[in-house]
Structures are given as C-alpha cells and as structure tokens.
Write a protein that holds these residues in place. Structure first.
Motif, PDB file in Angstrom:
ATOM      1  N   SER A 251       0.832  -1.203   0.000  1.00 58.63           N
ATOM      2  CA  SER A 251       0.000   0.000   0.000  1.00 58.63           C
ATOM      3  C   SER A 251       0.867   1.254   0.000  1.00 58.63           C
ATOM      4  O   SER A 251       0.642   2.189  -0.774  1.00 58.63           O
ATOM      5  CB  SER A 251      -0.917  -0.005   1.218  1.00 58.63           C
ATOM      6  OG  SER A 251      -1.652   1.199   1.297  1.00 58.63           O
ATOM      7  N   LEU A 270      -0.533  -3.199  -6.397  1.00 54.53           N
ATOM      8  CA  LEU A 270      -1.720  -3.458  -5.575  1.00 54.53           C
ATOM      9  C   LEU A 270      -2.508  -4.688  -6.022  1.00 54.53           C
ATOM     10  O   LEU A 270      -3.375  -5.166  -5.282  1.00 54.53           O
ATOM     11  CB  LEU A 270      -2.655  -2.235  -5.617  1.00 54.53           C
ATOM     12  CG  LEU A 270      -2.120  -0.937  -5.028  1.00 54.53           C
ATOM     13  CD1 LEU A 270      -3.117   0.193  -5.262  1.00 54.53           C
ATOM     14  CD2 LEU A 270      -1.840  -1.089  -3.543  1.00 54.53           C
ATOM     15  N   LEU A 283      -5.588  -1.312   0.900  1.00 50.22           N
ATOM     16  CA  LEU A 283      -5.931  -1.152  -0.515  1.00 50.22           C
ATOM     17  C   LEU A 283      -6.784   0.095  -0.719  1.00 50.22           C
ATOM     18  O   LEU A 283      -6.574   0.854  -1.684  1.00 50.22           O
ATOM     19  CB  LEU A 283      -6.667  -2.392  -1.010  1.00 50.22           C
ATOM     20  CG  LEU A 283      -7.125  -2.381  -2.477  1.00 50.22           C
ATOM     21  CD1 LEU A 283      -5.935  -2.244  -3.417  1.00 50.22           C
ATOM     22  CD2 LEU A 283      -7.919  -3.662  -2.795  1.00 50.22           C
TER      23      LEU A 283
END
Length: 773
Positions: A251, A270, A283
């Motif tokens: 992240s 991601l 996320l």
C-alpha cells in the motif's frame, strides 16, 4: 508514591518482574519496615516470592487464592495483575488493574500500566489516555507518562493533543523509543518535515528503523519530496509472500510510486491485494490516493466502497478509522451523506475538536444543509480567536489546506502563516484567495513561498495559478503557454493536466476561438467519458460555439441539477449558467450560485438582469450589496481592478452605459494596456453608436492580442453597422481563414456573412438566389 505498597520484598519482586518502569515504590511514610512486612498477608508475600523466582503460573494461583482470602488486599490484586502480564495474559491483567483503580483510583502503578496496556488494543486506548491523564495530575513532570499519552493520542487520531504533549517531551532529552514514537505521530499527523527530522534524530542514536516504523519513515520521505528513496527502502523490505507486513508495504509502495510519477507501477503493486478481506483498508488508502492524484472517479468509488466495508465489519471502530473513512467518503459526491453520519458520530465523541467540526460544517454546506452565510458564521465562531497552542494551529492549518479556500477566512490563513505553521500548501490556498481579491503581486509572493518548500518545488499546480494571474493581467498568450506546457508535462499529476486543459479552453473562449475550446473538452471527455462535470463543461462550450441550441443547453443544465446536490457547484456549472440568457425561472439558482461563489461576475450579471426586468430598484439594491461585499474585502478600492470590472458589467446589466463607461475608464487609467477593459469599453461605445471610438478601442486590443477573434468580429460588425457591407464581408472572410488555420470553424460566421450579403443585395434591389424559389 504507590499507595498500599508496604514492604521491601514487594519492591524486590516487582522490580525482578521488570514491570515497574520509573515509578517509585515505597512503604507509607513513617511506617517501619518490620511493621509494613507484618501488615502484608503471608500468602501475598509468597506470591511475590514465586513471581521473583519466575514461577509465574504458581504465583497466579497463589495471588488468586490470597484475593479470595483477603478481598480488600490491594497488594494481592497488584501482584495478580503483574503476574498476568508476565504470563502474557494482557486482557486478564487489564481487568485486574481496573479492579485496583476501582478500589484505589490514584494507584500510580495501576494508572501507569493501564496507560501502557492502552497501546495494545484500539478499544483500550481512550481508557489508557484517561489513566495517564490522572497520573499526570499527580506527577506533572513525569515525561515518560506524557510521552505514552502522546502516543495514545496519536493512535486515536487526536493529533493536536498528541503534539502538545510531544512539544514538552521533546524539549528535554527523550529516549530513542520516545523519538521513534514521536516521529511516527508527527508523520501521520501530516507534518512530514518534522517527522523526518525526528526519524533522523532517532537514527543518530545508532538504532535502525524497522517494522511498522519503516512505513511511517518512508511516508515522511515521500511527503518531503524523497519518493525515490522511499521506493528503494520499501522494495528492499517487500517479502515475496502476501502477509500482514507485505500488505502494508505494498500500500505504501503504491503511493510512493505515484508520488514518483509512476502510476502504472502504483496500480500493479496493488493487484495481489484485491479480493483479500485482510487487505481492504490498505488497498482503500492506496486506491484513494491514486484516484485523487489521477482524477479517476472509478478508483475513488472503489476506495469508498472498501472503506464502508471496513467500517461495517469492524466491531467498535476506532475514532481514527472513522475519521479516515469520513474524510475519504466526503470526497465522493455519492458518499457524502454517509460521510456526514460518520462526522456526526465523531463530533459526539470529540466535541472539542475544532477541525472535526470544521470538516462537518463544510460537508453540510456541500450537501445543501447549511447556507453559505451560516457556514461562514459558524466557521468564524470556531476559528476566531485562533488557539495559541502550536499543535492546534497546525491541525487547523492542515484542515484549511484540504478544503476550497473561503475569502471570509483570509485573515485566518494569514495569521496561521505568520505563526509559522508547517503546512506548505496553505501558501497555495492563500494565493488562491489573493487572486480572487485581485492582489496578484501578493498571490505571486505566496506561490514563491510555497515553491520554496520541498513539496512545493515538485508540485506543478502553482503553474495553474500563475496562468490565471497572466489571464487577469491580459497576457492571454502567456497563460495559454503555461496551460499547454502542463498538458504535456508527464511529471504533472493528471488532475493538474485536466485543470490545464479546462483553463486553456477558457482562454480559447476569451480569444474568440470556441471551436478550439470545444476540441479541448472533447479531449477531456475522451479521457473520462463518464465524468458528468466534463460533460457539463462541454455543453457550455458547445453552446457558446453555436454547436448546440439554448434549448439543448438548458436540458443539460436541468439534468445536472436533478442529479446533484444543491451544494455541488463546479466551475462548469457557473460557465453554463452564465452563458445562457437571463431567465426568471433560474432566479433561485442564480442566488444559490452567488451565495456559494460571490466572485462569479457572469452569474451576478444574470441575476441583476432578471431583477431589473421585475423591479429596477431591487436590481440596483442587489448591485449595491454585491459591490459593498467586494469593497469589504478589498484593501484599496482605487486600485481594485476586479471591483471596477464588476461595476462595469453590473452597470451594463442595468442599462447604465455611462456608469459602465466610467468603470472601464478607471481601469484604463491604471492599466492602459488592459485588453479586457479596452474590449469592454469598445462594446459600450458600440452600444452608444460611437463607432469611431469603438473601432479605435478594438484596434488597440489587437495591438496587444493580434489573434483576438472577438475583437476582429467586433470590427467587422462595426463596419456593417456603418453601412460598409463589403468591408464587413471581407473582414469576416479573413476571420474564416484565421479559424481554418487553427483547425476550427464557427458556423455563426457563415450565417452572419450570409445575412450581411443578403441585406447588401436587397439594398441594391437584387433578390438573393436562395430566396428565388
């Protein structure tokens, strides 16, 4: 002194447990040691003996038995709590220390340990803060206790309180652990420069930054313009498998990539997190950052959905989580009602948090639940006088930097900057306000101050404001060049590039090149076909370019108004409403838009026109109110070019051409080369049938702006008005050639040429060919 501690044996046992950090343990004053030993039951002494021998489970059993035999024994309860901690049974220790405080509220060992345990679980944090606050009333100079409370405040998102404590702690000689905690709290509060300084100070003690602290460290690096260094650190720590640590690292790495101008990599890192329930919050944070910086509404919606899932699935979510979710949801128009519910919940939990209240008020205004007047009144009551506490000032500065600037709060912005708050973007907000006041030199100075910071030096957004300053100074070509440079600048954020395209479209409209402006909006629409705001802007430009009718434009306007809340007032809405003719049925809309943005002249003109049709006196009263408001924020009426422009346009709306003439003449007395004032005065003289003067004024405009199509059109119309039809048609033909050279064409020019030709032929007794059948 710890009340109820009566023997050296007890002191020895606790110290062997390593659990009494910095808390003096003494028998009551004046009590002989032998007498104190006799006062402690033998079973309790046995429990401490076992604990000192490392026989923790046996000690627990002994202390529990002693409590059953001596239910009022503080020593037995303290021993059991200590034993539970030694056994790793933190929940049992927590409950036992609570029993101690219920019996003896000022027991310092219990207060201190509750404060330490408060950092173990989110639901314990507030109780931990309360315990440490009580302890500080007993020992105000206990810096360890203050540092622990600061850390818990940070966990709770109460950054102003946390930084107030840290200000005191950091003045002394803090331990490395305190430095590390402070570095993280300063960073997560948004004060990246101070956070990085503290991380560096921690490293100078010879200790490495590891674990979760490294995530905060890389965020501080990213926030101070060192994104590449943050990427290198995060990549080196990223494990191949997906676990709790790698989720957090991915992240943060995504946001570092984005700050380094690598949006593709930011999204790619991601991908392994999607669909994992344990990765929803990290996320969501990353997607929100990318969506904001790249102006991608789809990612913002995904982020908002994830935040809602996290809040709903978290039992007793912490105030910090609720606040983070509310901040994100408030940025998505369809989620603002949910955000308001969270802010209402937070304000009840933290009623003294001015920043929370400020965010709540702003959102209520956006939702149409609070008028602009009431918003300003409540904002002023919150922010005036400003708190003297630097940490509170810092929190307010950060809050103001995140919302659109309010002209009524200009003194607040100036006071915060004079107090030297560490919030660079506040200078950018100040520049926006000064531009609205037409204090262009002050705005430039504020931008210089922002660009002198590490963050500002890498930010392309100041070029947008500098382009607006060029436009207001009449340097349309210079403004266009800045905008064009931004549209092709790969280091500029996507939202800056989009804003540049919109700004360039506005310049092309001003230059009388509506076809070019429309082509720019077509580019914007191709980038994001679902963006309703861009669709609205395209309709406005298409209407001004003569590509859609007033009926079609009004239909688009009505569709927008039905689909959006009253507080949602983007620039494109003002553009379309101001471009459409004044309409009585839109009077309430004009009033609402002016309340939200009093500086928009074109909508003010439309309101005055509508009022003048109904009641000229009412229209004049409205003009007086508008001018009085502008004067109240102006430092010098005589040099306020914006005020004179407003006077001129409102006077025209009332049909008072003499007053409008005087206003534009006042501008030219200060700025003889102001092309906008020359063009406006030319229009006044045209209406007054002072054709020679109007022609001279438009010719002067062309000396400063040779490609100004509107000025050339006006000269052609002047020729036609004076009966020089052949000259007028020749000039219109030249305009068509000029437009063709730029790749655009205005169908209105062809229609106008046909009309002039028709009138010319009729004057000479000929019937035009297109009328013969």
């Amino acid at each position: 002194m710890i009340q109820g501690s009566r023997t050296k044996n007890l002191i020895s046992a606790v110290c062997l447990g390593g659990l009494l950090i910095g808390v003096p343990l003494m028998q009551p004053l004046g009590m002989p040691i032998a007498q104190a030993q006799e006062a402690v039951p033998a079973a309790v002494r046995q429990g401490f003996t076992l604990l000192g021998q490392g026989l923790v489970n046996d000690a627990i059993a002994t202390f529990r038995s002693a409590i059953r035999q001596y239910p009022g024994s503080i020593e037995a309860k303290l021993g059991l709590a200590i034993a539970y901690r030694r056994a790793g049974r933190d929940a049992d220790a927590w409950q036992t220390y609570q029993q101690v405080l219920a019996q003896e509220p000022n027991n310092q060992l219990a207060l201190k340990t509750i404060g330490i345990l408060g950092g173990f679980r989110a639901e314990w944090q507030q109780t931990g803060i309360e315990a440490l606050t009580t302890l500080l009333t007993l020992n105000p100079n206990d810096l360890d206790t203050r540092a622990q409370r600061a850390l818990l405040y940070g966990y709770q998102g109460q950054f102003a309180d946390a930084l107030t404590d840290y200000e005191l702690v950091l003045q002394r000689n803090p331990t490395p652990d305190v430095l590390l905690g402070a570095a993280q709290v300063y960073t997560y509060s948004g004060n990246y420069a101070q956070g990085l300084a503290l991380f560096n100070r921690y490293q100078s003690t010879g200790k490495p930054i590891t674990g979760k602290a490294s995530i905060a460290y890389t965020r501080a690096l990213r926030g101070t313009g060192n994104a590449a260094q943050a990427i290198a650190i995060l990549q080196a720590q990223l494990p191949p498998q997906i676990n709790t640590t790698s989720i957090q690292l991915r992240s943060e790495l995504s946001q570092a990539y984005l700050a380094n101008g690598q949006p593709t990599e930011a999204l790619a890192v991601l991908d392994p997190l999607r669909g994992r329930s344990d990765a929803r919050l990290p996320l969501a944070r990353a997607l929100n950052e990318i969506g904001q910086r790249q102006n991608l509404s789809a990612l913002l919606s995904q982020s908002a959905d994830l935040y809602r899932q996290v809040v709903l699935s978290t039992p007793n979510p912490s105030p910090l989580l609720l606040r983070e979710a509310a901040d994100v949801l408030s940025g998505v128009p369809t989620q603002r009602q949910s955000a308001l519910q969270l802010y209402n919940q937070l304000v009840k939990l933290q009623p003294n948090d001015r920043v929370l209240s400020l965010q709540k008020l702003t959102l209520e205004n956006q939702l149409g639940l609070l008028s602009r007047g009431d918003l300003h009144q409540q904002q002023r009551s919150l922010l005036q006088p400003l708190p003297s506490n630097p940490a509170e000032q810092q929190a307010i500065a950060q809050a103001l930097s995140r919302i659109d600037p309010d002209p009524d709060l200009l003194p607040i912005y100036q006071s915060l900057l004079q107090a030297k708050v560490n919030e660079p973007f506040l200078n950018f907000r100040l520049a926006q306000l000064l531009i609205e006041k037409n204090d262009l030199n002050g705005a430039k100075a504020a931008l210089v101050a922002y660009q002198a910071t590490a963050v500002g030096a890498n930010d392309q957004a100041p070029q947008l404001l500098l382009a607006e300053i060029d436009r207001r100074q009449g340097n349309l070509d210079a403004a266009a060049q800045r905008y064009q440079a931004l549209t092709t600048n790969s280091s500029a954020d996507l939202d800056v590039q989009v804003a540049a395209l919109r700004g360039l479209a506005g310049i092309r409209l001003t230059q009388g090149r509506p076809g070019d402006a429309l082509a720019l909006y077509e580019q914007l629409l191709a980038k994001n076909p679902q963006d309703l705001q861009v669709q609205l802007g395209r309709t406005s430009v298409a209407y001004q370019a003569g590509r859609v009718s007033a009926t079609e434009a009004e239909a688009a306007l009505n569709a927008w108004l039905q689909a959006h809340s009253p507080g949602d007032t983007p620039p494109e809405l003002y553009s379309l409403v101001g471009a459409l003719p004044a309409a009585p049925q839109r009077e309430a809309l004009y009033t609402k838009l002016i309340e939200a943005n009093p500086s928009n002249v074109q909508v003010q003109v439309r309101l005055v026109q509508v009022l003048a049709q109904r009641d000229p006196n009412l229209a004049q009263a409205q003009v007086n109110r508008l001018l009085a408001r502008v004067r109240s924020t102006a430092s010098d009426d005589r040099n306020n070019v914006g005020l004179y422009f407003l006077q001129g346009q409102l006077a025209q709306a009332l049909g008072n051409l003499t007053q409008a003439d005087a206003a534009y003449q006042a501008i030219l007395a200060q700025q003889p080369e102001n092309a906008d004032a020359l063009a406006a005065l030319g229009g006044i003289h045209f209406q007054q049938r002072r054709f020679d003067s109007a022609s001279s004024l438009y010719s002067q405009v062309l000396t400063f702006r040779p490609d100004d199509l509107e000025a050339r059109k006006s000269l052609a119309e002047l020729a036609a008005a004076q009966g020089n039809s052949l000259e007028a048609m020749q000039q219109f033909e030249q305009l068509q050639l000029q437009q063709a050279a730029t790749g655009s064409a205005d169908p209105n020019l062809s229609r106008r040429m046909q009309q002039i030709q028709e009138d010319f032929l009729k004057q000479r007794g000929f019937q035009p060919a297109w009328e013969r059948y």
